[in-house]
Design a protein around this motif. Structure first.
Motif, PDB file in Angstrom:
ATOM      1  N   LEU A 372       9.442   4.163  -3.544  1.00 53.14           N
ATOM      2  CA  LEU A 372       8.265   3.672  -4.278  1.00 53.14           C
ATOM      3  C   LEU A 372       7.560   4.821  -4.992  1.00 53.14           C
ATOM      4  O   LEU A 372       7.112   4.680  -6.137  1.00 53.14           O
ATOM      5  CB  LEU A 372       7.313   2.963  -3.314  1.00 53.14           C
ATOM      6  N   LYS A 373       7.472   5.952  -4.324  1.00 55.74           N
ATOM      7  CA  LYS A 373       6.837   7.139  -4.912  1.00 55.74           C
ATOM      8  C   LYS A 373       7.526   7.520  -6.225  1.00 55.74           C
ATOM      9  O   LYS A 373       6.872   7.815  -7.235  1.00 55.74           O
ATOM     10  CB  LYS A 373       6.909   8.297  -3.916  1.00 55.74           C
ATOM     11  N   ARG A 374       8.852   7.490  -6.212  1.00 58.01           N
ATOM     12  CA  ARG A 374       9.602   7.844  -7.424  1.00 58.01           C
ATOM     13  C   ARG A 374       9.315   6.855  -8.549  1.00 58.01           C
ATOM     14  O   ARG A 374       9.153   7.253  -9.702  1.00 58.01           O
ATOM     15  CB  ARG A 374      11.106   7.844  -7.104  1.00 58.01           C
ATOM     16  N   ARG A 375       9.235   5.562  -8.243  1.00 52.32           N
ATOM     17  CA  ARG A 375       8.989   4.558  -9.289  1.00 52.32           C
ATOM     18  C   ARG A 375       7.574   4.684  -9.866  1.00 52.32           C
ATOM     19  O   ARG A 375       7.359   4.538 -11.067  1.00 52.32           O
ATOM     20  CB  ARG A 375       9.180   3.133  -8.731  1.00 52.32           C
ATOM     21  N   ILE A 376       6.597   4.954  -8.985  1.00 52.00           N
ATOM     22  CA  ILE A 376       5.210   5.093  -9.450  1.00 52.00           C
ATOM     23  C   ILE A 376       5.080   6.302 -10.376  1.00 52.00           C
ATOM     24  O   ILE A 376       4.447   6.254 -11.430  1.00 52.00           O
ATOM     25  CB  ILE A 376       4.247   5.202  -8.254  1.00 52.00           C
ATOM     26  N   ALA A 384      -1.047   0.686  -7.368  1.00 51.33           N
ATOM     27  CA  ALA A 384      -0.010  -0.183  -6.798  1.00 51.33           C
ATOM     28  C   ALA A 384      -0.663  -1.533  -6.534  1.00 51.33           C
ATOM     29  O   ALA A 384      -1.738  -1.601  -5.930  1.00 51.33           O
ATOM     30  CB  ALA A 384       0.530   0.387  -5.496  1.00 51.33           C
ATOM     31  N   VAL A 385      -0.035  -2.602  -7.023  1.00 51.15           N
ATOM     32  CA  VAL A 385      -0.610  -3.944  -6.902  1.00 51.15           C
ATOM     33  C   VAL A 385       0.238  -4.751  -5.921  1.00 51.15           C
ATOM     34  O   VAL A 385       1.451  -4.891  -6.106  1.00 51.15           O
ATOM     35  CB  VAL A 385      -0.658  -4.648  -8.272  1.00 51.15           C
ATOM     36  N   PHE A 405       1.326   6.508  -0.759  1.00 49.30           N
ATOM     37  CA  PHE A 405       0.132   7.148  -1.316  1.00 49.30           C
ATOM     38  C   PHE A 405      -0.252   8.396  -0.519  1.00 49.30           C
ATOM     39  O   PHE A 405      -0.764   9.371  -1.082  1.00 49.30           O
ATOM     40  CB  PHE A 405      -1.034   6.151  -1.382  1.00 49.30           C
ATOM     41  N   LYS A 406       0.015   8.379   0.776  1.00 48.06           N
ATOM     42  CA  LYS A 406      -0.248   9.571   1.594  1.00 48.06           C
ATOM     43  C   LYS A 406       0.696  10.700   1.192  1.00 48.06           C
ATOM     44  O   LYS A 406       0.294  11.875   1.135  1.00 48.06           O
ATOM     45  CB  LYS A 406      -0.101   9.238   3.075  1.00 48.06           C
ATOM     46  N   LEU A 407       1.963  10.348   0.920  1.00 45.21           N
ATOM     47  CA  LEU A 407       2.935  11.354   0.469  1.00 45.21           C
ATOM     48  C   LEU A 407       2.522  11.927  -0.886  1.00 45.21           C
ATOM     49  O   LEU A 407       2.724  13.113  -1.177  1.00 45.21           O
ATOM     50  CB  LEU A 407       4.333  10.735   0.363  1.00 45.21           C
ATOM     51  N   MET A 408       1.926  11.072  -1.736  1.00 44.25           N
ATOM     52  CA  MET A 408       1.497  11.502  -3.077  1.00 44.25           C
ATOM     53  C   MET A 408       0.107  12.131  -3.071  1.00 44.25           C
ATOM     54  O   MET A 408      -0.364  12.611  -4.104  1.00 44.25           O
ATOM     55  CB  MET A 408       1.499  10.294  -4.027  1.00 44.25           C
ATOM     56  N   LYS A 409      -0.535  12.117  -1.862  1.00 44.31           N
ATOM     57  CA  LYS A 409      -1.908  12.620  -1.722  1.00 44.31           C
ATOM     58  C   LYS A 409      -2.867  11.889  -2.673  1.00 44.31           C
ATOM     59  O   LYS A 409      -3.748  12.488  -3.297  1.00 44.31           O
ATOM     60  CB  LYS A 409      -1.947  14.130  -1.939  1.00 44.31           C
ATOM     61  N   GLY A 441      -8.375   0.824   4.068  1.00 44.65           N
ATOM     62  CA  GLY A 441      -9.325   1.236   3.038  1.00 44.65           C
ATOM     63  C   GLY A 441      -8.847   0.974   1.630  1.00 44.65           C
ATOM     64  O   GLY A 441      -9.033   1.802   0.734  1.00 44.65           O
ATOM     65  N   ILE A 442      -8.208  -0.187   1.405  1.00 48.98           N
ATOM     66  CA  ILE A 442      -7.735  -0.501   0.051  1.00 48.98           C
ATOM     67  C   ILE A 442      -8.649  -1.554  -0.577  1.00 48.98           C
ATOM     68  O   ILE A 442      -9.350  -2.291   0.123  1.00 48.98           O
ATOM     69  CB  ILE A 442      -6.272  -1.006   0.059  1.00 48.98           C
ATOM     70  N   GLU A 443      -8.612  -1.606  -1.907  1.00 53.24           N
ATOM     71  CA  GLU A 443      -9.404  -2.597  -2.621  1.00 53.24           C
ATOM     72  C   GLU A 443      -8.766  -3.975  -2.472  1.00 53.24           C
ATOM     73  O   GLU A 443      -7.545  -4.109  -2.588  1.00 53.24           O
ATOM     74  CB  GLU A 443      -9.480  -2.229  -4.106  1.00 53.24           C
TER      75      GLU A 443
END
Length: 494
Positions: A372-376, A384-385, A405-409, A441-443
Motif C-alpha cells: 500500500l505504501k508503494r501505491r500511495i 487513504a480512503v 501510515f506509520k511506516l511512512m511517518k 485517531g482517523i477521520e
C-alpha cells in the motif's frame, strides 16, 4: 481380538447391516449375529469370508487417490534374525489389517544396523535369506506394498538394502549406494537389483532411499526427475543433539523439491547399547509439510495418507520433466484411495503453533502495508480512503492502512474512514466502526446512502422488500461509487 475390531471397523465404514453382510459373505445370519455380538468364536474361514465381503464393498467406494502409509516400530534384538522376523511379520499383519497400503520398516530391520562386521558372516546372510522367505510367504495374505531392510550379498559384496515385497513376490532390491541395475538370482527368483522405481496404476511411483538422512535431498531429486512421487527412506542413523530438527528440515525440503510424499523410518530400540543411541524417529511428509511424526525414543507406529492426486497435479503445474534414466518396474498394486488416518485442519492456512502463527500474521500485515505504501507514493495520494463497516474486511483494511501510515511517518488523520449506513446496517457493526476510528485517531465521515439506493431501485424496478442478490449488490455498488468520488474529491486512494 484385533481381527474382530478390524472387521467391526470395516463394517461401520461400509454402513452394512448384518442382513446385508450375510448376503454378501454367504455366512448364515444367525452366525453373523453371534460373531458380532461376541457369542461365538470367529473362525479363520469365517474371518476370510467376512474380510473378502467387506473389502469388496469398500473397493467400490469412491477412490480419492489417497495412499494409506504405515511406519511401524519394532524392538530390534541385535543379530537375532528369527525374533526380528517374527516381530516384522506381526507388524505387517497389524498394519495390513488396519488398512495400510504401504508399510516401510527401518534400515537393516532384520538384523539391526549396529551389528558391525558380523553382518558379512555367512551365518547372518543365510539366516536373512530364510527370514525373507518367511516374510514373502506371509505377504500372500495381504495387499500391502512392504519395504524391509536387510543385508543382501551380491557378487561377493554385502549391501544394506530395501527389499520390496507385494503379494508373496519380491519386486526388487534397492541397495544403499547407486549401482548399475542388473537382474540377479535371489531366493530362486530373478530380481532387479539397483535403484528401482515401482510404478502402479493410478500414477503411483515409489522409490527407495537406504542410509542416513543426509542422502534425502540429493537422492530424492534424482528419483523425482525420473517420475517417483513417493519416497520410502529406510534409515539407521544414531541420535545426536539437534539432529532431530535437522532431520525434519531435510525431509521437508526433500519432499518439497521432489514434489512428492516422503516416508522416513529410523532405527530405534534394541540397537547398540554402547555410546550410540537410536531415537526411532518416523516422519510422513507431503510436499514440504510434515503430516505425521513420532516422538523421539518412543516405539510408536505412525499412520497417515499421502494425497497422490494433489502431488500429481502439482508436478504437472511445475512441468517436471521425466528423464527415464532409472529402471522402472510395473507392479499390480491397487488401493482404496479413501481417508482413514489423516486429520485435516478446519483452518489449513493458519499455523497451529502460536509463535509461528504470530510471525506469519506479522509478515502478512507488513507485506500488505509495504504494498500500500508503494501505491500511495506512486500515485502521490494525499489520503487513504476506506469504507468502514465494522466487519472483518474493512477492519483488516484499516489495520493495514494504519501500519502503512506509520511506516511512512504520516499522521493517521490523513486516513479518511467513511461509513455508509443503509438497509440492514446493525447498531453493533456501526458502533464497531466508530470505536475503530476513535482508537486509531482517523477521520470518520457518515454518508447515508438510503435515498440514493431507493432512487436506483425505482430506476431498475427493484422491490425494496425483495432481499435478493440485486438488493444486496445495489447497496455495495453505491458504496463503491461514494468511495471513488470521495477519493477524487480529497486527492486520495481508495
Amino acid at each position: 481380538m484385533k481381527d474382530m475390531l478390524y472387521l467391526k471397523d470395516l463394517k461401520k465404514q461400509n454402513g452394512l447391516t448384518n442382513v446385508q453382510l450375510a448376503e454378501k459373505s454367504g455366512i448364515p445370519l444367525g452366525t453373523i449375529n453371534k460373531i458380532f455380538s461376541g457369542k461365538t468364536k470367529l473362525s479363520l474361514d469365517n474371518y476370510n469370508k467376512l474380510l473378502n465381503a467387506l473389502s469388496c464393498t469398500q473397493s467400490k467406494s469412491k477412490n480419492y487417490n489417497y495412499i494409506k502409509c504405515a511406519l511401524p516400530s519394532i524392538s530390534i534384538k541385535l543379530g537375532s534374525i528369527q525374533d526380528n522376523t517374527q516381530a516384522i511379520c506381526d507388524k505387517i499383519k497389524d498394519c495390513s489389517l488396519k488398512g495400510a497400503d504401504i508399510i516401510s520398516f527401518s534400515e537393516l530391520s532384520l538384523t539391526g544396523v549396529t551389528l558391525g562386521e558380523f553382518i558379512n558372516q555367512e551365518l547372518i546372510i543365510s539366516a536373512t535369506e530364510k527370514a525373507l522367505e518367511k516374510i514373502v510367504s506371509q505377504t500372500k495374505n495381504y495387499d500391502s506394498l512392504i519395504f524391509v531392510g536387510a543385508p543382501i550379498r551380491v557378487k561377493g559384496k554385502v549391501y544394506s538394502c530395501a527389499v520390496a515385497i507385494l503379494n508373496g513376490n519380491i519386486l526388487g532390491i534397492t541397495p544403499s549406494e547407486f549401482v548399475e541395475t542388473a537382474k540377479i538370482s535371489f531366493l530362486g527368483r530373478e530380481v532387479c537389483f539397483g535403484n528401482n522405481i515401482y510404478k502402479a496404476k493410478g500414477g503411483l511411483c515409489v522409490a527407495c532411499i537406504v542410509g542416513d538422512e543426509y542422502k534425502s535431498i540429493q537422492d530424492t531429486l534424482l528419483y523425482a526427475k525420473n517420475g517417483a512421487n513417493l519416497i520410502v527412506h529406510l534409515c539407521g542413523s544414531k541420535e545426536l543433539v539437534e539432529l532431530d530438527n535437522v532431520r525434519k528440515n531435510l525431509v521437508k525440503s526433500a519432499s518439497n523439491v521432489g514434489v512428492c510424499g516422503y516416508l522416513f523410518n529410523n532405527a530405534g530400540f534394541g540397537e547398540s547399547s554402547t555410546d550410540n543411541v537410536f531415537g526411532g524417529k518416523k516422519i510422513i511428509a507431503e510436499k514440504g509439510k510434515i503430516i505425521a511424526e513420532s516422538n523421539l525414543f518412543n516405539s510408536q507406529d505412525i499412520y497417515s495418507e499421502i494425497d497422490l492426486g494433489f502431488l500429481i497435479n502439482e508436478r504437472v503445474k511445475q512441468n517436471l520433466i521425466e528423464l527415464n534414466q532409472l529402471n522402472t518396474i510395473d507392479i499390480d498394486f491397487s488401493y482404496s484411495g479413501n481417508v482413514k488416518f489423516r486429520q485435516f485442519s478446519q483452518t489449513p492456512f493458519v499455523p497451529t503453533d502460536k509463535k509461528i502463527a504470530k510471525e506469519r500474521f506479522e509478515q502478512i500485515l507488513t507485506m500488505q502495508a509495504l504494498g500500500l505504501k508503494r501505491r500511495i507514493e506512486h500515485t502521490y495520494s494525499k489520503k487513504a480512503v476506506i469504507g468502514i463497516s465494522g466487519g472483518l474486511d474493512s477492519t483488516l483494511a484499516l489495520l493495514v492502512a494504519v501500519r502503512c501510515f506509520k511506516l511512512m511517518k504520516k499522521d493517521t488523520k490523513d486516513i479518511l474512514g467513511i461509513t455508509m449506513p443503509c438497509f440492514g446496517t446493525s447498531g453493533r457493526t456501526y458502533n464497531n466502526a466508530l470505536g475503530l476510528c476513535n482508537e486509531f485517531g482517523i477521520e470518520l465521515q457518515e454518508i447515508k446512502i438510503t435515498d440514493s439506493v431507493r432512487v436506483h431501485f425505482k430506476d431498475i424496478g427493484q422491490d425494496e422488500n425483495l432481499t435478493d442478490t440485486t438488493y444486496e449488490n445495489s447497496q455495495a455498488r453505491e458504496r463503491t461509487q461514494v468511495l471513488m468520488d470521495m477519493a477524487n474529491k480529497v486527492g486520495g486512494l481508495v
